[in-house]
Design a protein around this motif. Sequence first.
Motif, short mmCIF file in Angstrom:
data_model
loop_
_atom_site.label_atom_id
_atom_site.label_comp_id
_atom_site.label_asym_id
_atom_site.label_seq_id
_atom_site.Cartn_x
_atom_site.Cartn_y
_atom_site.Cartn_z
N MET A 155 -3.34 31.90 -59.85
CA MET A 155 -3.05 30.52 -60.25
C MET A 155 -1.66 30.41 -60.87
O MET A 155 -1.23 31.30 -61.57
CB MET A 155 -4.11 30.08 -61.29
N LYS A 156 -0.95 29.34 -60.51
CA LYS A 156 0.41 29.13 -61.01
C LYS A 156 0.39 28.86 -62.53
O LYS A 156 -0.44 28.11 -63.01
CB LYS A 156 0.99 27.89 -60.30
N THR A 157 1.28 29.56 -63.25
CA THR A 157 1.31 29.26 -64.70
C THR A 157 2.27 28.08 -64.94
O THR A 157 3.36 28.03 -64.37
CB THR A 157 1.81 30.46 -65.53
#
Length: 467
Positions: A1-3
């Motif tokens: 998941m993109k931070t």
Amino acid sequence: MKTHRPIQLPTPKTIIEPFRIKMIEPIGMLRPEERVRLLAEAGYNVFKLPAEAVTFDLLTDSGTSAMSAQQWSAMMAGDESYAGAKSFYNFERAVKDLTGMRHVIPTHQGRAAESLLMKAMLKPGQIVIGNTHFDTTRANIESAGGIAKDMPCKAAADSGVIDPFKGNINTEELDSYLKENKSKVGFVIMTVTNNSLAGQPVAMGNLRAAKEIAKKHGIPFFLDVARFAENSYFIKTREADYSQKTVKEIAQEMFSLADGALMSSKKDAFGNIGGFLALNNNEVAEAVRTLMVITEGFPTYGGLAGRDLEALAVGLEEVLDENYLAYRIRSIQYFGEGIEAAGLKIVKPLGGHAVYIDAGKTLPHIPALKFPGQALSVALYEHIGIRCCEVGSVMLGHRDAKTGVEHPAPVEQVRLAIPRRVYTQSHVDYMIEMIGYLAPYLGDLPGYEFEYQAPMLRHFSARFRRC
Ligand code: F0G
């Protein structure tokens, strides 16, 4: 998941009205020709204009507040019993919570509280010392046979000096005066904020010092607290050691210094009517309760309806909301800065409830006895629809009854008082824009002379002609 990057926005520069509008009231939007006609009919006295014909009514911040939904709903619960109404106890609780005083006596407005206090406390010839007495306070002292004495601080004398607390009393003068004259002095009363001095605040340090001086000489110490919350907010933002306290704590500390307080609740209690006396001394309270039955009514309603007492009890709490006070004080500054940028001369620093324009400096071609403040207030109505109040040689000057010679006042000002929670920023922007358009023509404004004047309080009923 993109931070995701954490998002942190800067603190906004715009301070918003911390309320939304639920009920509206149309404002007069007249054509300039209509205003010209109405002004002529009113003898160029803006007090005589119908309010419906005014677009921005800045005559006073007194009794002109917008009440909140909470205040209106509290009014429905008003108990209209003659004696001992539930609404009185609600009001008493709110005032005691704030002031810590033993006795709470409602009155129909501030000047009734003044009148009762002076009658109960003063012997003929006694002096009442203040930072600067408001005009009804002075009149009530004098009508009770007393003498009103002002002791403003030194910084107040110069309208150009920027000082955070120009509403202060001169404590050195107070001390030396009491040393010499204490037997002639009835009491000291401090007006917070100092309305007669452009709404300038009073520092807690100054209140404490004045209290200690009065106490040392055995003189009672009172407060006139029409604008106590605005004053407390100035203390929080300008005085060392108060930034971490709540405005309510600051107000409570202020009240703890006093032997008694009087309030016009038409200002910082958001009331359309009302006032009170809060007292610690049993004998003075008893004397007031006896006197008031003749003019105000029974001591648990004091000339007010139960529903008014309910609205005021809520208002006294609401005014301590610091978001509201931040908006209130900033909105006065914003208006003042705009008027100054438009080229008019204003009294600085800006106070808590009004912008004062220095009409003498703004209209240097009109001498004091041709009333520059009158000229400016008429022009603001004629061209913009703003109604405001001259505070200069019309209001504060006088005509010698024997010789007919006119005497000017020490200042030539115009007060633009801002009703609480009533006008929005676009109203203010519109006024600033229009004042900017008017500014290049100010040198063409005519002066005025009296066509008619009453022997007392002439500014309310005078008629003028242009000259
Ligand atoms: N004290 C102060 C400091 C005031 O500003 C006023 C009223 C009063 C007492 C008298 O109270 O009007 O309820 O009888 N000031 C209004 C004004 C009239 O426009 O500044 P009130």
